[in-house]
Design a protein around this motif. Structure first.
Motif, short mmCIF file in Angstrom:
data_model
loop_
_atom_site.label_atom_id
_atom_site.label_comp_id
_atom_site.label_asym_id
_atom_site.label_seq_id
_atom_site.Cartn_x
_atom_site.Cartn_y
_atom_site.Cartn_z
N MET A 1 12.85 -4.51 -2.54
CA MET A 1 11.65 -3.68 -2.51
C MET A 1 12.00 -2.32 -3.08
SD MET A 1 9.20 -3.42 0.80
CE MET A 1 7.63 -2.58 0.82
N GLY A 2 11.05 -1.72 -3.78
CA GLY A 2 11.41 -0.44 -4.36
C GLY A 2 10.28 0.26 -5.08
N TRP A 3 10.66 1.21 -5.91
CA TRP A 3 9.73 2.10 -6.56
C TRP A 3 9.95 2.14 -8.06
CZ3 TRP A 3 5.86 4.29 -3.80
CH2 TRP A 3 5.99 4.27 -2.42
N PHE A 4 8.83 2.20 -8.76
CA PHE A 4 8.81 2.37 -10.20
C PHE A 4 7.80 3.47 -10.50
CE2 PHE A 4 11.13 -1.46 -11.55
CZ PHE A 4 11.24 -2.09 -10.32
N MET B 1 2.50 8.15 -12.04
CA MET B 1 1.98 7.26 -11.01
C MET B 1 3.18 6.49 -10.48
SD MET B 1 -0.81 6.31 -9.46
CE MET B 1 -2.26 6.38 -10.52
N TYR B 2 3.36 6.51 -9.19
CA TYR B 2 4.49 5.83 -8.57
C TYR B 2 4.00 4.54 -7.92
CZ TYR B 2 7.57 9.75 -9.40
OH TYR B 2 8.34 10.71 -10.00
N TYR B 3 4.66 3.45 -8.29
CA TYR B 3 4.26 2.14 -7.81
C TYR B 3 5.34 1.55 -6.90
CZ TYR B 3 0.85 2.29 -11.60
OH TYR B 3 -0.18 2.65 -12.43
N CYS B 4 4.88 0.94 -5.84
CA CYS B 4 5.75 0.16 -4.97
C CYS B 4 5.78 -1.27 -5.49
CB CYS B 4 5.20 0.20 -3.54
SG CYS B 4 6.14 -0.76 -2.36
N ALA B 5 6.94 -1.90 -5.38
CA ALA B 5 7.07 -3.29 -5.81
C ALA B 5 7.96 -4.04 -4.84
CB ALA B 5 7.66 -3.34 -7.22
N ALA B 6 7.76 -5.34 -4.79
CA ALA B 6 8.52 -6.17 -3.85
C ALA B 6 8.72 -7.56 -4.42
CB ALA B 6 7.80 -6.24 -2.50
N TRP C 1 3.16 -5.96 -6.84
CA TRP C 1 2.96 -4.53 -7.11
C TRP C 1 1.84 -3.94 -6.27
CZ3 TRP C 1 6.23 -2.02 -10.41
CH2 TRP C 1 7.05 -2.84 -11.20
N GLY C 2 2.00 -2.68 -5.91
CA GLY C 2 0.93 -1.94 -5.27
C GLY C 2 0.05 -1.28 -6.30
N GLN C 3 -0.94 -0.55 -5.82
CA GLN C 3 -1.89 0.11 -6.71
C GLN C 3 -1.40 1.45 -7.24
OE1 GLN C 3 -4.92 -1.26 -7.78
NE2 GLN C 3 -3.89 -3.05 -6.93
N VAL D 1 0.84 -1.19 0.00
CA VAL D 1 0.00 0.00 0.00
C VAL D 1 0.88 1.24 0.00
CG1 VAL D 1 -1.77 1.30 1.21
CG2 VAL D 1 -1.84 -1.20 1.22
N GLU D 2 0.73 2.03 -1.05
CA GLU D 2 1.49 3.26 -1.17
C GLU D 2 0.71 4.45 -0.59
OE1 GLU D 2 2.14 1.05 -5.22
OE2 GLU D 2 0.48 1.45 -3.83
#
Length: 125
Positions: free
Chosen positions: A34-37, A93-98, A115-117, A5-6
């Protein structure tokens, strides 16, 4: 269920800052990378930064290194992205990923498993 959840997105003027947060929950196995796209309007998704949860080592996209900083609260399973000197081209749009299967490596920019939303960042000039 595994959930990312971002939060922290919003609208800022050029030169401003934002801090994004990503909270992971429901994971049976430890997250390794874990990171950001991000994906801007009419653009392909691109990697921003990732962090290896075991030792805190980080990898950045060259274009964002120096302005963006990724960090983690390992105990809380939260990853942050501090974004400074934001420019209109950072609008996305910034997405969190793991990923629980692999550590961050040289192919991180291709994406991670979960991926987050997403959270929207808009930078005005």
């Amino acid at each position: 269920a595994q959930v990312l959840v971002e939060s922290g997105g919003g609208s800022v003027q050029a030169g401003g800052s934002l801090r994004l947060s990503c909270a992971a929950s429901g994971y049976r196995y430890s997250i390794k990378c874990m990171g950001w796209f991000r994906q801007g309007p009419g653009k392909e998704r691109e990697g921003v930064a990732v962090i290896d949860t075991a030792d805190g080592s980080t990898r950045y996209s060259n274009s964002m290194k120096g302005r963006f900083t990724i960090s983690q609260d390992y105990a809380k399973n939260i990853v942050y992205l501090q974004m400074n000197s934001l420019q209109p081209e950072d609008t996305a749009m910034y997405y969190c990923a793991a990923d629980t299967y692999r550590w961050c490596d040289g192919t991180w920019f291709r994406g991670l498993r979960d991926w987050g939303q997403g959270t929207q960042v808009a930078v005005s000039s």
